[in-house]
Design a protein around this motif. Structure first.
Motif, PDB file in Angstrom:
ATOM      1  N   LEU A 773     -23.749 -38.691 -31.614  1.00  0.00           N
ATOM      2  CA  LEU A 773     -24.777 -37.598 -31.715  1.00  0.00           C
ATOM      3  C   LEU A 773     -24.121 -36.263 -32.038  1.00  0.00           C
ATOM      4  O   LEU A 773     -23.334 -35.978 -31.677  1.00  0.00           O
ATOM      5  CB  LEU A 773     -25.679 -37.795 -30.350  1.00  0.00           C
ATOM      6  N   LYS A 774     -24.743 -35.841 -33.183  1.00  0.00           N
ATOM      7  CA  LYS A 774     -24.230 -34.638 -33.726  1.00  0.00           C
ATOM      8  C   LYS A 774     -25.520 -33.340 -33.594  1.00  0.00           C
ATOM      9  O   LYS A 774     -26.655 -33.856 -33.972  1.00  0.00           O
ATOM     10  CB  LYS A 774     -23.604 -34.349 -34.718  1.00  0.00           C
ATOM     11  N   ALA A 775     -25.047 -32.201 -33.252  1.00  0.00           N
ATOM     12  CA  ALA A 775     -26.144 -31.047 -33.404  1.00  0.00           C
ATOM     13  C   ALA A 775     -25.525 -30.317 -34.455  1.00  0.00           C
ATOM     14  O   ALA A 775     -24.427 -29.684 -34.647  1.00  0.00           O
ATOM     15  CB  ALA A 775     -26.352 -30.107 -32.253  1.00  0.00           C
ATOM     16  N   THR A 776     -26.475 -30.048 -35.737  1.00  0.00           N
ATOM     17  CA  THR A 776     -25.828 -29.899 -37.059  1.00  0.00           C
ATOM     18  C   THR A 776     -26.753 -28.593 -37.472  1.00  0.00           C
ATOM     19  O   THR A 776     -27.682 -28.230 -37.067  1.00  0.00           O
ATOM     20  CB  THR A 776     -25.992 -30.775 -38.154  1.00  0.00           C
ATOM     21  N   THR A 834     -18.126 -28.429 -25.783  1.00  0.00           N
ATOM     22  CA  THR A 834     -18.111 -29.453 -26.856  1.00  0.00           C
ATOM     23  C   THR A 834     -16.911 -29.023 -27.333  1.00  0.00           C
ATOM     24  O   THR A 834     -16.467 -27.918 -27.568  1.00  0.00           O
ATOM     25  CB  THR A 834     -19.344 -29.105 -27.752  1.00  0.00           C
ATOM     26  N   TYR A 835     -15.892 -30.143 -27.743  1.00  0.00           N
ATOM     27  CA  TYR A 835     -14.621 -29.851 -28.405  1.00  0.00           C
ATOM     28  C   TYR A 835     -14.646 -30.573 -29.898  1.00  0.00           C
ATOM     29  O   TYR A 835     -13.826 -29.876 -30.788  1.00  0.00           O
ATOM     30  CB  TYR A 835     -13.626 -30.637 -27.697  1.00  0.00           C
ATOM     31  N   SER A 861     -20.150 -32.271 -32.428  1.00  0.00           N
ATOM     32  CA  SER A 861     -20.185 -33.761 -31.576  1.00  0.00           C
ATOM     33  C   SER A 861     -20.520 -33.693 -30.340  1.00  0.00           C
ATOM     34  O   SER A 861     -19.702 -33.384 -29.280  1.00  0.00           O
ATOM     35  CB  SER A 861     -18.854 -34.552 -32.091  1.00  0.00           C
ATOM     36  N   LEU A 862     -21.826 -34.250 -29.921  1.00  0.00           N
ATOM     37  CA  LEU A 862     -22.381 -34.167 -28.433  1.00  0.00           C
ATOM     38  C   LEU A 862     -22.040 -35.276 -27.773  1.00  0.00           C
ATOM     39  O   LEU A 862     -21.650 -35.206 -26.488  1.00  0.00           O
ATOM     40  CB  LEU A 862     -23.713 -33.701 -28.578  1.00  0.00           C
TER      41      LEU A 862
END
Length: 1009
Positions: A773-776, A834-835, A861-862
């Motif tokens: 899962l990503k926040a873009t 987040t890293y 990248s969550l």
């Protein structure tokens, strides 16, 4: 005779495996076996051996997963035998990943460990009656399951199926001649395989092997040993050439402080391994064994004090070598700057206090890439050299050097070595030594490489076979001469002969294991929160001690720091351990949180005093923003701009006077205009805060790896369950609920009045498998490089794929913020936990001169959901926050990261104490304010330059002091400083880290620094 090389090798191997090695045991007699089974956790010797032992028959099953069985072995030594005891618990495969045992004498003293490559137990001279105990650990062989999902990592299974079948316990008579012949054959066969077909040396070796096999009578092996050895002796006696590459052999047992076993098992692995090493040193005084990780010594000191005393003696003789100087072999990508400092501070202090030694080499063979901040941190902690093995794992771009200078972001250099043997688990075989010689890329300037040898990961260490191989290859034609050296001796030699080694500038990025920036999200959040709570606790407790006289919690902070440092080990924080490890880690992080919140609350209550006024404390003392170290009374800043929300057909328009947002019906941001710059931030066809789900199926190493192929499977989550907009006087809040598959998502978008930023939060009830899962954020910013925060500064990385080195950085690590920009305009995205990030150019529209050009996409990248080694990775609820700042420079990014991670505290009271320290100077950040480690009461302030510039400024304090000095990270004097009227003046170079010790107690002539 006419030689057939492969036939000769095959013949010799079969003779060795089927005839000579079995003949080492000349005679044997079984021992009587008793067993005491433990269903729960391990018990100490005195308690376990007091139980009623039941008769046990060799060949019987034992050991449900993670349980312990104590075996008692009894018998007599036949007269005239050169005797040893052999123990086979059911070994199958290599050491460290299956059952293991620790052998005790009847008086409770430790003899040694037993594992698949070390089954023999030496008997004390004159022993006639055998009475030994074996603490046998039924650790399941999780690695043997080919990195596939297994429930065996979930915890103790006292009622499960036995994992092993006890094969043998016997007293044996050893034929020392056959033992020596076995090693001779092992080494000579190895070089027969390794040498080139046209090498004259190979022909001589093959002839010697044929002749040795000719004289061995399989029916009378023991009578043929000397004649067979005589045939091999000439080829083993030819010395090596003076120009041959040389090898520094350093005994080693890389013991992961947790991985496919829980931490409690690591304590026992250390005990078994260290006991093996001490026993081996009795027979091989030339052995030098390097062991890093102060935590592992501390475990032995606590749980096995008698063994610790023996280690202390071996350290004093220079044979057992504390190496590395860190608390654990930590990850270096994700720990914060102060945490990396404390890894060295706590490690070095322990080694100095217990053993009187101070390692000078950073020893990190197996961590997953190395931060460009590390050289400066290490040098300020007194280190000169650096060793790793992991860069040999690059699948695409081979690292160009084995011996080199490594230069960090501030210009500090460490002399570095990457052993060309390409393993930290060498067994000193001819194949490994030949590879080290051929693979070494720096022959022109260097003559020696280091080989760490010994079974590891799960422990075990060097063996007698390895030591015998080393003796035969110490000066052997065709082989690199072997010397047993300490790491210090190797590095001193290597640096002196190769001072002009090539220079590598910047991070040592590992082209593998990129998924570790995201796996086990609770580890990432727990680490980030713990680090910042520790920062607050030290600041407020220092302030409370100076202002009110309350005692400083030295012991509590020391213990908490060590807990946090332990969990930064390179398989815990990265999320690549079994479920048991991460379950315990989550509990540990919660315990840390509760205790630190109590310390902070107590300190703030002492500072605020009695009363009912709201006092606000701010722990963001940063010069760029002019934020004070302490707070003020509760006077919220006036809202100069109203913030409005208006529904327009199928979208919402939000305006806060600085930013205008268009939020589509699906909850994504399709337009964001910065009115100050008349600038659209959203790239053509892109969106902001777009949740995207990917398939995540790495070719290997599920929890570790993230393969680039995931990018081809992007599936935006655009379907919503509900969208709610709330207008408040100070902000507009948009709440979006989504569900997809088995998971539910709650997103919050907050637009504060008059602000240049948008705040985001997400709560996920995550039940996906093998997904990412990503926040873009698709930004209309053309940036060939992106800037990412690391410890005490930042690095710039390419956003393009011009070279394979650029292409490999498709997932990178960042700390609290990332930034992309053009001249005069930039965008920062800060986060609280987040890293993992991907920052890549967005494609433009070819052929249309009026269409948008390439922008830049930022993906946070969550969550992941790998299935090995924890099949339930990340299942459950998660929370994360991040902030987009428009028109941001690097200073704004730094400030945003600090604000998001260090909340303002509110307490009830009356007093508003003055800040104890403050700093002047653009871009200068105070990292830590604490009391000195020596408990003198002196105040230590650590600060750094954050922008890559050269500021001048002052560190000011507001308490009675008797001078100040610049110190290293262990708070030892480096140089004096310009002190005037409660301040220190400084001029910093880019990214310089500076530690100032402010003397609270007046120094007299009788006191030492």
């Amino acid at each position: 005779m006419h030689q057939h090389p492969q036939r000769t090798v095959d013949r010799a191997r079969r003779m060795l495996d089927e005839r000579v090695r079995p003949a080492v045991e000349h005679r044997s007699a079984p021992l009587r076996i008793g067993v005491w089974r433990l269903a729960g956790e391990p018990e100490p010797f005195e308690q376990a051996t007091a139980g009623a032992f039941e008769p046990f028959t060799a060949g019987s099953a034992w050991g449900p997963a993670w349980t312990t069985a104590w075996f008692r072995l009894q018998g007599e030594v036949p007269a005239g035998w050169d005797a040893a005891v052999v123990v086979d618990l059911g070994f199958d495969g290599g050491p460290g990943f299956q059952c293991e045992g620790l052998v005790y004498r009847a008086d409770g003293s430790i003899v040694k460990g037993v594992h698949p490559r070390s089954q023999y137990v030496r008997l004390d001279p004159g022993t006639a009656t055998i009475d030994l105990y074996v603490e046998a650990a039924a650790n399941p062989d999780i690695a043997a399951r080919a990195f596939r999902p297994t429930a065996l990592g979930d915890g103790l299974d006292g009622g499960g199926e036995p994992q092993y079948r006890f094969r043998r316990a016997a007293v044996v008579s050893i034929d020392r001649g056959a033992e020596e012949l076995a090693v001779d054959l092992d080494v000579v066969i190895g070089w027969a395989v390794e040498l080139a077909a046209d090498d004259p040396r190979r022909s001589k070796i093959l002839r010697a092997l044929d002749r040795a096999c000719d004289v061995i009578d399989p029916d009378r092996i023991h009578e043929c040993v000397e004649s067979a050895r005589a045939e091999l002796a000439p080829v083993l006696a030819v010395p090596s050439a003076a120009s041959t590459h040389r090898v520094a052999a350093v005994g080693h047992a890389h013991i992961d402080s947790a991985w496919l076993w829980p931490m409690r098992e690591t304590v026992r692995k250390c005990t078994r391994t260290f006991a093996n090493v001490l026993a081996l040193m009795d027979d091989y005084p030339e052995l030098r064994f390097a062991c890093s990780q102060a935590q592992q010594y501390a475990w032995i000191e606590e749980h096995q004090p008698k063994l610790f005393a023996r280690i202390t003696e071996a350290v004093a003789t220079g044979r057992f070598v504390p190496a590395g100087g860190m608390w654990v072999e930590s990850d270096t990508n994700m720990p914060g700057g102060e945490a990396l400092v404390r890894q060295f501070v706590h490690g070095k202090r322990y080694f100095a206090e217990r053993f009187g030694v101070e390692p000078r080499e950073v020893w990190l063979p197996d961590s997953f890439g190395y931060s460009a901040a590390l050289p400066q941190i290490a040098a300020l902690a007194g280190f000169r050299w650096f060793l790793t093995q992991k860069l040999a794992w690059h699948p695409t771009n081979h690292f160009p050097h084995h011996t080199f200078w490594w230069e960090g972001i501030d210009g500090t250099r460490l002399f570095a070595h990457l052993p060309p043997v390409d393993t930290y688990l060498s067994e000193l075989t001819p194949a490994e030594l030949n590879h080290a010689t051929k693979n070494f890329r720096d022959h022109a300037g260097a003559t020696t490489s280091l080989v760490p040898f010994g079974h590891g990961d799960g422990g075990g260490g060097p063996t007698a076979l390895m030591m015998e191989r080393a003796r035969r290859q110490a000066d052997l034609e065709g082989a690199p001469p072997i010397e047993h050296l300490t790491p210090t001796a190797f590095f001193e030699r290597a640096e002196s002969e190769y001072p002009d080694a090539p220079v590598w500038v910047g991070e040592l990025y590992l082209e593998a294991h990129r998924g570790t920036y995201t796996s086990q999200a609770a580890m990432k959040r727990g680490n980030r929160r713990s680090e910042h709570l520790l920062r607050e606790a030290e600041l407020w407790c220092t302030t409370a001690t100076l202002r009110t006289g309350v005692p400083y919690p030295y012991d509590a902070l020391d213990r908490i720091w060590k807990t946090v440092l332990l969990h930064q080990f390179h398989d815990v924080l990265p999320g690549s351990s079994i479920a048991w490890v991460h379950r315990e880690a989550r509990a540990a992080y919660e315990g840390v949180r509760v205790e630190l919140e109590d310390l902070i609350a107590g300190a703030l209550a002492a500072l605020a005093g009695a009363g009912d006024t709201t006092i606000r404390f701010n722990a963001v003392p940063m010069a760029v923003a002019g934020v004070p170290a302490l707070g003020a009374t509760d006077r919220p800043a006036p809202v100069e701009q109203a913030v409005t929300a208006r529904y327009n057909g199928d979208q919402w328009l939000v305006d806060n006077g600085v930013l205008r947002l268009t939020i589509a019906a699906d909850g994504t941001i399709t337009s964001l205009v910065d009115t100050r710059h008349d600038r659209e931030l959203v790239a053509d066809g892109a969106r902001l805060n777009d949740l995207v789900l990917h398939h995540d199926l790495p070719n290997a190493f599920d929890a570790w790896d993230l393969d680039a192929s995931y990018r081809a499977t992007a599936a935006p989550l655009r379907t919503i369950d509900s969208l709610r907009v709330t207008e408040r006087p100070d902000a507009v809040v948009v709440e979006v609920r989504r569900s997809h598959g088995a998971s539910a998502y709650e997103q919050t978008i907050t637009v504060p009045a008059g602000a240049d930023r948008v705040q985001f939060a997400i709560d996920v009830d995550w039940h996906e498998r093998e997904k990412l899962l990503k926040a873009t954020f698709g930004l209309d910013v053309r940036a060939s490089e992106a800037t990412a925060e690391i410890q005490f500064g930042h690095v710039r990385r390419p956003t393009h794929d011009n070279t394979t080195w650029d292409e490999a950085k498709f997932e990178v690590c960042a700390h609290r913020w990332v930034h992309v920009g053009e001249p005069g305009f930039g965008v920062a995205i800060a986060n609280d936990s987040t890293y993992g990030h991907d920052i890549r150019r967005l494609p433009g529209q070819p052929g249309d001169l009026l269409a948008g050009r390439a922008g830049t996409g930022i993906g946070l990248s969550l969550l992941r959901a790998p299935r090995y080694p924890d099949p339930e990775t990340d299942q459950g609820r998660h929370h994360a926050r991040y902030t987009l700042v428009s028109g941001a420079g690097i200073g704004d990014a730094v400030e945003s990261g600090l604000r998001l991670n260090l909340p303002v505290r509110e307490v009830r009271g009356t007093a508003v104490p003055a800040p104890i320290v403050a700093v002047d100077g653009d871009g200068v950040v105070i990292e830590a304010v604490k009391l000195a480690e020596d408990r003198s009461g002196d105040v230590v302030v650590r600060l750094y330059e954050s922008l890559g510039a050269r500021p001048t400024g002052r560190l000011r304090w507001n308490f009675v002091a008797h001078g100040a000095e610049i110190v290293d990270l262990l708070e030892r004097p480096l140089e004096g400083c310009d002190v005037e009227e409660g301040a220190v003046r400084f001029a910093l170079r880019p990214f310089q880290l500076l530690t100032v010790r402010i003397r609270v107690q007046e120094v007299t002539g009788d006191e030492d620094d």
